[in-house]
Write a protein that holds these residues in place. Structure first.
Motif, PDB file in Angstrom:
ATOM      1  N   GLU B 174       0.845  -1.197   0.000  1.00 49.45           N
ATOM      2  CA  GLU B 174       0.000   0.000   0.000  1.00 49.45           C
ATOM      3  C   GLU B 174       0.885   1.253   0.000  1.00 49.45           C
ATOM      4  O   GLU B 174       0.649   2.194  -0.756  1.00 49.45           O
ATOM      5  CB  GLU B 174      -0.915  -0.011   1.238  1.00 49.45           C
ATOM      6  CG  GLU B 174      -1.895   1.148   1.284  1.00 49.45           C
ATOM      7  CD  GLU B 174      -2.607   1.276   2.641  1.00 49.45           C
ATOM      8  OE1 GLU B 174      -2.322   0.462   3.549  1.00 49.45           O
ATOM      9  OE2 GLU B 174      -3.420   2.196   2.785  1.00 49.45           O
ATOM     10  N   ARG B 175       1.931   1.237   0.841  1.00 47.27           N
ATOM     11  CA  ARG B 175       2.853   2.376   0.887  1.00 47.27           C
ATOM     12  C   ARG B 175       3.485   2.620  -0.480  1.00 47.27           C
ATOM     13  O   ARG B 175       3.516   3.749  -0.978  1.00 47.27           O
ATOM     14  CB  ARG B 175       3.959   2.117   1.924  1.00 47.27           C
ATOM     15  CG  ARG B 175       5.083   3.150   1.870  1.00 47.27           C
ATOM     16  CD  ARG B 175       6.142   2.919   2.933  1.00 47.27           C
ATOM     17  NE  ARG B 175       6.873   1.663   2.717  1.00 47.27           N
ATOM     18  CZ  ARG B 175       7.814   1.191   3.543  1.00 47.27           C
ATOM     19  NH1 ARG B 175       8.117   1.867   4.652  1.00 47.27           N
ATOM     20  NH2 ARG B 175       8.424   0.062   3.286  1.00 47.27           N
ATOM     21  N   GLY B 178       0.925   3.818  -3.106  1.00 42.12           N
ATOM     22  CA  GLY B 178       0.557   5.203  -2.809  1.00 42.12           C
ATOM     23  C   GLY B 178       1.694   6.153  -3.153  1.00 42.12           C
ATOM     24  O   GLY B 178       1.469   7.237  -3.708  1.00 42.12           O
ATOM     25  N   PHE B 187      -3.888   8.894  -9.641  1.00 37.50           N
ATOM     26  CA  PHE B 187      -4.353   7.553  -9.279  1.00 37.50           C
ATOM     27  C   PHE B 187      -5.450   7.159 -10.258  1.00 37.50           C
ATOM     28  O   PHE B 187      -6.478   7.841 -10.332  1.00 37.50           O
ATOM     29  CB  PHE B 187      -4.947   7.544  -7.859  1.00 37.50           C
ATOM     30  CG  PHE B 187      -3.915   7.715  -6.774  1.00 37.50           C
ATOM     31  CD1 PHE B 187      -3.170   6.629  -6.335  1.00 37.50           C
ATOM     32  CD2 PHE B 187      -3.694   8.960  -6.195  1.00 37.50           C
ATOM     33  CE1 PHE B 187      -2.225   6.788  -5.328  1.00 37.50           C
ATOM     34  CE2 PHE B 187      -2.749   9.117  -5.193  1.00 37.50           C
ATOM     35  CZ  PHE B 187      -2.006   8.030  -4.756  1.00 37.50           C
ATOM     36  N   LEU B 195      -5.716  -0.416  -4.030  1.00 35.60           N
ATOM     37  CA  LEU B 195      -5.465   0.102  -2.683  1.00 35.60           C
ATOM     38  C   LEU B 195      -6.550  -0.356  -1.715  1.00 35.60           C
ATOM     39  O   LEU B 195      -6.259  -0.788  -0.594  1.00 35.60           O
ATOM     40  CB  LEU B 195      -5.387   1.637  -2.718  1.00 35.60           C
ATOM     41  CG  LEU B 195      -4.094   2.203  -3.317  1.00 35.60           C
ATOM     42  CD1 LEU B 195      -4.232   3.694  -3.609  1.00 35.60           C
ATOM     43  CD2 LEU B 195      -2.915   1.969  -2.372  1.00 35.60           C
ATOM     44  N   ARG B 236      -5.072   8.086   3.056  1.00 38.65           N
ATOM     45  CA  ARG B 236      -5.674   6.868   2.512  1.00 38.65           C
ATOM     46  C   ARG B 236      -6.920   7.194   1.703  1.00 38.65           C
ATOM     47  O   ARG B 236      -7.123   6.669   0.611  1.00 38.65           O
ATOM     48  CB  ARG B 236      -6.091   5.938   3.661  1.00 38.65           C
ATOM     49  CG  ARG B 236      -5.121   4.829   3.944  1.00 38.65           C
ATOM     50  CD  ARG B 236      -5.757   3.815   4.891  1.00 38.65           C
ATOM     51  NE  ARG B 236      -4.959   2.607   4.958  1.00 38.65           N
ATOM     52  CZ  ARG B 236      -5.209   1.593   5.780  1.00 38.65           C
ATOM     53  NH1 ARG B 236      -6.240   1.659   6.618  1.00 38.65           N
ATOM     54  NH2 ARG B 236      -4.452   0.529   5.771  1.00 38.65           N
ATOM     55  N   ALA B 239      -5.993   8.779  -1.612  1.00 36.21           N
ATOM     56  CA  ALA B 239      -5.397   7.806  -2.545  1.00 36.21           C
ATOM     57  C   ALA B 239      -6.443   6.851  -3.104  1.00 36.21           C
ATOM     58  O   ALA B 239      -6.343   6.402  -4.251  1.00 36.21           O
ATOM     59  CB  ALA B 239      -4.284   7.023  -1.848  1.00 36.21           C
ATOM     60  N   CYS B 240      -7.453   6.546  -2.289  1.00 43.55           N
ATOM     61  CA  CYS B 240      -8.450   5.562  -2.711  1.00 43.55           C
ATOM     62  C   CYS B 240      -9.582   6.173  -3.526  1.00 43.55           C
ATOM     63  O   CYS B 240     -10.350   5.444  -4.156  1.00 43.55           O
ATOM     64  CB  CYS B 240      -9.055   4.852  -1.504  1.00 43.55           C
ATOM     65  SG  CYS B 240      -7.902   3.741  -0.692  1.00 43.55           S
ATOM     66  N   TRP B 256       3.531  11.224   2.645  1.00 41.92           N
ATOM     67  CA  TRP B 256       2.855   9.909   2.632  1.00 41.92           C
ATOM     68  C   TRP B 256       3.852   8.811   3.002  1.00 41.92           C
ATOM     69  O   TRP B 256       3.565   7.942   3.820  1.00 41.92           O
ATOM     70  CB  TRP B 256       2.254   9.637   1.250  1.00 41.92           C
ATOM     71  CG  TRP B 256       1.984   8.175   0.942  1.00 41.92           C
ATOM     72  CD1 TRP B 256       2.779   7.332   0.233  1.00 41.92           C
ATOM     73  CD2 TRP B 256       0.859   7.391   1.353  1.00 41.92           C
ATOM     74  NE1 TRP B 256       2.232   6.078   0.161  1.00 41.92           N
ATOM     75  CE2 TRP B 256       1.039   6.076   0.847  1.00 41.92           C
ATOM     76  CE3 TRP B 256      -0.301   7.663   2.093  1.00 41.92           C
ATOM     77  CZ2 TRP B 256       0.123   5.048   1.048  1.00 41.92           C
ATOM     78  CZ3 TRP B 256      -1.217   6.629   2.302  1.00 41.92           C
ATOM     79  CH2 TRP B 256      -1.001   5.342   1.787  1.00 41.92           C
ATOM     80  N   THR B 260       3.388   6.495   6.329  1.00 38.23           N
ATOM     81  CA  THR B 260       3.193   5.045   6.207  1.00 38.23           C
ATOM     82  C   THR B 260       4.410   4.285   6.724  1.00 38.23           C
ATOM     83  O   THR B 260       4.283   3.194   7.273  1.00 38.23           O
ATOM     84  CB  THR B 260       2.926   4.641   4.736  1.00 38.23           C
ATOM     85  OG1 THR B 260       3.909   5.256   3.901  1.00 38.23           O
ATOM     86  CG2 THR B 260       1.542   5.082   4.296  1.00 38.23           C
TER      87      THR B 260
END
Lengths: 405, 405
Positions: B174-175, B178, B187, B195, B236, B239-240, B256, B260
């Motif tokens: 995830e890190r 991202g 994204f 993610l 989060r 990013a999502c 970020w 993370t």
């Protein structure tokens, strides 16, 4: 020295072969134990006739039976001496050795049991249960040996063999119990029930055997089944239903013993084939693994060893060759994983059920069929798997501080 | 020489201790691999930022990350050198060595990957998936190590550790994902979905961890969870859900990465405690077994060795002493059997699921979360267990001649 991927590919193959060789050794031990159980079963039946006839019949045969057991013990001892107790440990070695200790101790109790039988200073049911306990301990060793296998085809052969040996032992208990009854010319209601339960349990074990056995063993077993005589069925019916069988006691008892012995000796022939299949399976797997190992070494010989320094850039072609060898070994092992996982689960469940039955037999004085029925009824009433019930029972017993053997 | 029951009681205890010592060695290897994975994860994230920024950011950090990985590799090498490849085989040795071969080969591919990253001659998603594959191979080794345990408390600790390491890897993916997105200030929809899936999968792994972990590790983990910042949650969410995050690309990306990384470093602290618990558990079990072994030897020393000739009548008191020792060793081992059987089943099922996921990832290009979702949906639709579906899939693949890694 820094070890490379190829060093571990070779080590993996070597360990695979070592493991299979140890399985072959286990297979031979199981074969020797199978023979020992066979002659113990016959000694038990003979002792039952001797005790049931108040020493009138077969006193002369007792020492012959004991001698056969001693010869079979020596064959087991030879297999045990081949185990390397101080060197390479096998998978599951501690449990296996613990079972062997149990077997050897149980054998050391036989001379005093024989002296009591000879002197008629022990009751027939007590003598029978002491012999049966010795045999049960031997079967537990076979079960533990089945758990050492890391190879699905060998696990399968061991499971078939173990299930068959269990069924044969129940058939031999039926012979011994019937021999005592026919000799004494009396079957009480409890004995009727015991005999019926032994018949049902035998069929259950042979059913499991058919699930795991190879075609040759199955064919031989079908042949044996079709050979069961109508005389045997008539004897069974009398033993299971009548209180007082007709005819001269010793004649009828000896005829029962002959008929059931022919049946059990037939089972031993199937068991011998199972043993052959088991060791042949091990040998075949060893040959396969050795052949694969040779090919592996040839291919590795063609790969130039690269500078193991970390930052070294490895030529792509070389890296691909190494990868192929790494993946080949990995594939060969993992092709077996899914099947092995299933067999392991089967074994683990059976182990728990056997232990729960042992608990009921030891602490509640039940016979094997009674213990099985108790567990099965609980499972059906609670709509659960047999192994879940057994698991729960063992957990409770652990809390209560009782131990299962 | 004929071996006695007591010889095998001693051999059983010795094997138990040897097995535990080998587990301790496994525990140390797993600890070194945990550290190696940790620095590989950081190198992957750094490479993502470097590639995402077209080489503008963190070019100077790449060689530092590589150096940390090399140091961690050396620690793993030391643990591997401590394994005796030619001597005592361990339980499951062939599979374990095969996994180690895979690990060593995967490490040998890193120098060429680094050269490509440095030269910007590889796309960010490709670099990420190559790093992730190296890490996946390392995790597979940890999983195989968990399968070598014949002791329930150690199995439990290994399962907790493995599940946690899996969860941490998903957090690190995830890190990295991202970091690439924030750096590129974009994204796409696919990345959003990836993610989200990584977040769900992480929670699943940590859930398994909580089932098997000891109280100290659980408490530390709860503490970590409560420390997750609102800033992290805001990142989060962006990013999502958003296509184009606002702010200066490199500033946001680095923030970020810091946030993370703090979270993942916190996880590493839990992982270190899990490792301590694991090795302490092994050491405690070794001490217990050694103490029991000493007591055993004292008691055996007090028993006069009897004539091993078969027909010898053994004095009843002596026979009882031997029986007690035989049963004591047997009880100690079998007390663990029921629990071990359950853990083995859990492990076997997980192994099958992991392999089925590997198949979907390799041959159908799925990510880990996608593969998991595919299996889970099939299981739900057919109302079956996840492991049954995985089993069926592997059987089909075996027939079709595809291999899972």
């Amino acid at each position: 020295m820094t070890l490379s991927a190829l060093d571990f590919v070779l080590a993996s193959k070597r360990s695979e072969i070592t493991g299979l060789q140890q399985l072959l050794q286990m297979g031979k031990l199981v074969g020797a134990v199978s023979q020992l159980i066979h002659v113990l079963q016959r000694e038990r039946g003979t002792a039952n006739i001797y005790l049931g006839s108040q020493g009138k019949t077969w006193g002369d045969r007792l020492s012959e039976r004991a001698l056969q057991v001693q010869l079979a013990e020596q064959a087991v001892s030879q297999q045990l001496a081949a185990l390397d107790l101080h060197g390479q440990p096998m998978a599951n070695a501690s449990r296996l050795f613990s079972r062997i200790a149990g077997v050897l101790h149980s054998l050391s109790t036989l001379p005093s049991l024989r002296a009591q039988v000879q002197a008629l200073s022990i009751q027939q049911p007590d003598a029978m249960s002491r012999y049966s306990e010795v045999i049960r301990i031997h079967l537990a060793l076979v079960f533990e040996a089945a758990d050492t296998s890391g190879d699905p085809s060998v696990s399968r052969a061991l499971l078939a063999m173990f299930s068959f040996m269990q069924g044969k032992e129940l058939a031999a208990q039926e012979r011994a119990l019937g021999a005592a009854g026919f000799t004494a010319r009396h079957f009480d209601e409890q004995t009727h029930q015991q005999l019926l339960a032994l018949i049902v349990s035998q069929e259950r074990c042979f059913q499991t055997f058919t699930e795991f056995a190879d075609p040759r063993c199955l064919a031989l077993w079908q042949q044996q089944l079709s050979a069961d005589s109508s005389e045997f069925e008539r004897f069974r019916r009398i033993a299971c239903t009548r209180a007082t069988p007709s005819g001269e006691a010793s004649d009828v008892a000896l005829r029962w013993f002959d008929v059931t012995t022919a049946r059990i000796d037939g089972m031993k022939i199937v068991e011998d084939l199972l043993e052959d299949v088991l060791t042949e399976c091990c040998r075949q797997r060893i040959r396969d693994a050795e052949r694969a190992g040779e090919l592996q070494q040839q291919e590795i010989g063609q790969i130039p060893r690269h500078d193991p320094h970390y930052a070294a850039l490895i030529p792509p072609q070389l890296s691909r060759s190494v990868l192929e060898l790494v993946e080949q070994q990995s594939r060969q092992l993992q092709a077996q994983d899914a099947e092995l996982a299933g067999l392991r689960t089967t074994l683990a469940e059976r182990k728990v059920v056997e232990r729960a039955k042992g608990l009921l037999m030891q602490h509640h004085g039940m016979s094997e069929p009674q213990a099985h029925k108790t567990l099965r009824d609980m499972a059906m009433n609670q709509n659960k798997k047999l192994s879940d019930i057994a698991d729960a029972m063992l957990s409770v017993a652990a809390v209560l501080g009782k131990s299962a053997s």
